[in-house]
Design a protein around this motif. Structure first.
Motif, PDB file in Angstrom:
ATOM      1  N   PHE A  20      10.263  -7.050  -1.041  1.00 24.29           N
ATOM      2  CA  PHE A  20      10.095  -5.622  -0.786  1.00 24.29           C
ATOM      3  C   PHE A  20       8.734  -5.310  -0.217  1.00 24.29           C
ATOM      4  N   GLY A  21       8.231  -6.236   0.623  1.00 25.89           N
ATOM      5  CA  GLY A  21       7.027  -5.970   1.394  1.00 25.89           C
ATOM      6  C   GLY A  21       6.071  -7.141   1.432  1.00 25.89           C
ATOM      7  N   THR A  22       5.342  -7.228   2.532  1.00 26.12           N
ATOM      8  CA  THR A  22       4.331  -8.259   2.692  1.00 26.12           C
ATOM      9  C   THR A  22       3.263  -8.093   1.616  1.00 26.12           C
ATOM     10  N   GLY A  23       2.971  -9.184   0.908  1.00 25.32           N
ATOM     11  CA  GLY A  23       1.983  -9.154  -0.153  1.00 25.32           C
ATOM     12  C   GLY A  23       2.528  -8.707  -1.497  1.00 25.32           C
ATOM     13  N   SER A  24       3.811  -8.337  -1.559  1.00 20.16           N
ATOM     14  CA  SER A  24       4.416  -7.912  -2.825  1.00 20.16           C
ATOM     15  C   SER A  24       4.613  -9.123  -3.731  1.00 20.16           C
ATOM     16  N   THR A  25       4.915  -8.854  -4.988  1.00 18.94           N
ATOM     17  CA  THR A  25       5.189  -9.961  -5.899  1.00 18.94           C
ATOM     18  C   THR A  25       6.362 -10.795  -5.399  1.00 18.94           C
ATOM     19  N   GLY A  26       7.379 -10.145  -4.830  1.00 14.38           N
ATOM     20  CA  GLY A  26       8.515 -10.887  -4.281  1.00 14.38           C
ATOM     21  C   GLY A  26       8.090 -11.839  -3.175  1.00 14.38           C
ATOM     22  N   HIS A  27       7.157 -11.418  -2.349  1.00  7.24           N
ATOM     23  CA  HIS A  27       6.636 -12.269  -1.283  1.00  7.24           C
ATOM     24  C   HIS A  27       5.908 -13.467  -1.897  1.00  7.24           C
ATOM     25  N   ILE A  28       5.044 -13.203  -2.857  1.00  3.03           N
ATOM     26  CA  ILE A  28       4.294 -14.286  -3.506  1.00  3.03           C
ATOM     27  C   ILE A  28       5.250 -15.234  -4.230  1.00  3.03           C
ATOM     28  N   PHE A  29       6.244 -14.681  -4.937  1.00  5.69           N
ATOM     29  CA  PHE A  29       7.205 -15.532  -5.638  1.00  5.69           C
ATOM     30  C   PHE A  29       8.001 -16.390  -4.655  1.00  5.69           C
ATOM     31  N   GLY A  30       8.342 -15.854  -3.501  1.00  9.39           N
ATOM     32  CA  GLY A  30       9.046 -16.632  -2.487  1.00  9.39           C
ATOM     33  C   GLY A  30       8.207 -17.789  -1.976  1.00  9.39           C
ATOM     34  N   GLU A  31       6.925 -17.535  -1.776  1.00  9.64           N
ATOM     35  CA  GLU A  31       6.041 -18.609  -1.331  1.00  9.64           C
ATOM     36  C   GLU A  31       5.882 -19.675  -2.415  1.00  9.64           C
ATOM     37  N   LEU A  32       5.839 -19.239  -3.674  1.00 12.03           N
ATOM     38  CA  LEU A  32       5.809 -20.198  -4.784  1.00 12.03           C
ATOM     39  C   LEU A  32       7.082 -21.039  -4.796  1.00 12.03           C
ATOM     40  N   LEU A  33       8.222 -20.403  -4.555  1.00 13.74           N
ATOM     41  CA  LEU A  33       9.498 -21.127  -4.509  1.00 13.74           C
ATOM     42  C   LEU A  33       9.472 -22.183  -3.407  1.00 13.74           C
ATOM     43  N   LYS A  34       9.021 -21.787  -2.231  1.00  9.61           N
ATOM     44  CA  LYS A  34       8.935 -22.734  -1.119  1.00  9.61           C
ATOM     45  C   LYS A  34       8.056 -23.926  -1.484  1.00  9.61           C
ATOM     46  N   ALA A  35       6.898 -23.650  -2.054  1.00  3.50           N
ATOM     47  CA  ALA A  35       5.956 -24.721  -2.394  1.00  3.50           C
ATOM     48  C   ALA A  35       6.483 -25.588  -3.535  1.00  3.50           C
ATOM     49  N   SER A  36       7.030 -24.968  -4.577  1.00  7.93           N
ATOM     50  CA  SER A  36       7.500 -25.706  -5.743  1.00  7.93           C
ATOM     51  C   SER A  36       8.725 -26.551  -5.454  1.00  7.93           C
ATOM     52  N   ALA A  37       9.640 -25.998  -4.662  1.00  9.85           N
ATOM     53  CA  ALA A  37      10.918 -26.669  -4.421  1.00  9.85           C
ATOM     54  C   ALA A  37      10.935 -27.471  -3.128  1.00  9.85           C
ATOM     55  N   GLY A  38       9.917 -27.306  -2.308  1.00 13.58           N
ATOM     56  CA  GLY A  38       9.868 -28.046  -1.052  1.00 13.58           C
ATOM     57  C   GLY A  38      10.961 -27.645  -0.083  1.00 13.58           C
ATOM     58  N   VAL A  39      11.222 -26.345   0.011  1.00 13.77           N
ATOM     59  CA  VAL A  39      12.243 -25.852   0.944  1.00 13.77           C
ATOM     60  C   VAL A  39      11.576 -25.019   2.033  1.00 13.77           C
ATOM     61  N   ASP A  40      12.167 -25.064   3.222  1.00 18.13           N
ATOM     62  CA  ASP A  40      11.697 -24.221   4.315  1.00 18.13           C
ATOM     63  C   ASP A  40      12.466 -22.921   4.222  1.00 18.13           C
ATOM     64  N   LEU A  41      11.786 -21.872   3.915  1.00 13.22           N
ATOM     65  CA  LEU A  41      12.426 -20.599   3.624  1.00 13.22           C
ATOM     66  C   LEU A  41      11.656 -19.484   4.300  1.00 13.22           C
ATOM     67  N   THR A 179      -4.030 -18.966  -1.064  1.00 10.89           N
ATOM     68  CA  THR A 179      -3.343 -20.258  -1.001  1.00 10.89           C
ATOM     69  C   THR A 179      -2.216 -20.227   0.023  1.00 10.89           C
ATOM     70  N   PHE A 180      -1.443 -19.154   0.014  1.00 15.07           N
ATOM     71  CA  PHE A 180      -0.279 -19.073   0.905  1.00 15.07           C
ATOM     72  C   PHE A 180      -0.589 -18.378   2.231  1.00 15.07           C
ATOM     73  N   ARG A 181      -1.865 -18.033   2.427  1.00 16.69           N
ATOM     74  CA  ARG A 181      -2.321 -17.403   3.668  1.00 16.69           C
ATOM     75  C   ARG A 181      -1.483 -16.154   4.020  1.00 16.69           C
ATOM     76  N   ILE A 182      -1.292 -15.328   3.017  1.00 13.69           N
ATOM     77  CA  ILE A 182      -0.533 -14.098   3.227  1.00 13.69           C
ATOM     78  C   ILE A 182      -1.463 -13.061   3.821  1.00 13.69           C
ATOM     79  N   GLU A 183      -1.086 -12.561   4.971  1.00 13.28           N
ATOM     80  CA  GLU A 183      -1.872 -11.524   5.652  1.00 13.28           C
ATOM     81  C   GLU A 183      -1.339 -10.170   5.239  1.00 13.28           C
ATOM     82  N   LEU A 184      -2.145  -9.392   4.546  1.00 17.91           N
ATOM     83  CA  LEU A 184      -1.707  -8.074   4.106  1.00 17.91           C
ATOM     84  C   LEU A 184      -1.734  -7.103   5.265  1.00 17.91           C
ATOM     85  N   GLU A 185      -0.757  -6.222   5.283  1.00 19.08           N
ATOM     86  CA  GLU A 185      -0.660  -5.243   6.372  1.00 19.08           C
ATOM     87  C   GLU A 185      -1.512  -4.036   6.094  1.00 19.08           C
TER      88      GLU A 185
END
Length: 185
Positions: A20-41, A179-185
């Motif tokens: 629900f937006g760049t820099g939101s918890t959902g965005h951060i959790f998605g990046e954690l999922l990608k890193a933890s699970a090794g998936v391209d998402l 860590t995830f190089r998230i650029e806030l809008e």
């Protein structure tokens, strides 16, 4: 969770996750999922949970992170399959749904919170009075029950404890954003 990860890696729909937006918890959790699970998402940011939820239910995005109240409602109406919750504990309304940590992914112990804020420099006596009144209100059984229906656990705290929570969450969030190089809008 293994079913989710297998589906992301081999599904017919290109995998993606909505937030629900760049820099939101959902965005951060998605990046954690990608890193933890090794998936391209790839990340698909939305302007709020509603538009993201619509695309998640319709299949335009393959996964996403939604609020606990939305998860509970969508679980009950079966419009979404809930694989796991992000907090350190299972939700009381979804006791059969494991946490991501229980599912083998680490780093998911952040939870959302609500708080009352006053202008900087507000008199301490005013701050303490408002904090005491807020704890009294959320301690009332009917108010606490209504908050729980909304998936909010009433945990009134002191101003000092809340300030500590803010500092810790901001420090951790800042570190994850870097860590995830998230650029806030």
């Amino acid at each position: 969770m293994n079913a989710l990860l297998a589906g992301l890696k081999t599904g017919s729909t290109p995998p993606s996750y909505g937030s629900f937006g760049t820099g939101s918890t959902g965005h951060i959790f998605g990046e954690l999922l990608k890193a933890s699970a090794g998936v391209d998402l790839p990340h698909v940011p939305y302007r709020g949970e509603g538009p993201m939820l619509f695309d998640l239910i319709s299949g335009r995005v393959t996964t996403g992170f939604v609020s606990s109240a939305t998860a509970a409602a969508r679980y009950k109406d079966r419009s979404l399959r809930i694989f796991a919750v992000t907090g350190p504990h299972r939700l009381a309304s979804l006791p059969e749904v494991p946490t991501l940590t229980e599912s083998g992914l680490q780093g998911y112990d952040l939870v959302g919170w609500c708080g009352l804020f006053l202008p900087k420099g507000a008199p301490a006596v005013v701050l303490q009075k408002i904090a005491a009144d807020a704890r009294s209100v959320i301690g009332q059984s009917d108010i606490a029950a209504r908050l729980r229906v909304l998936e909010i656990e009433p945990t009134g705290t002191t101003p000092a404890d809340f300030a500590r929570l803010l500092r810790n969450d901001h420090a951790r969030g800042d570190a994850l954003i870097k860590t995830f190089r998230i650029e806030l809008e």
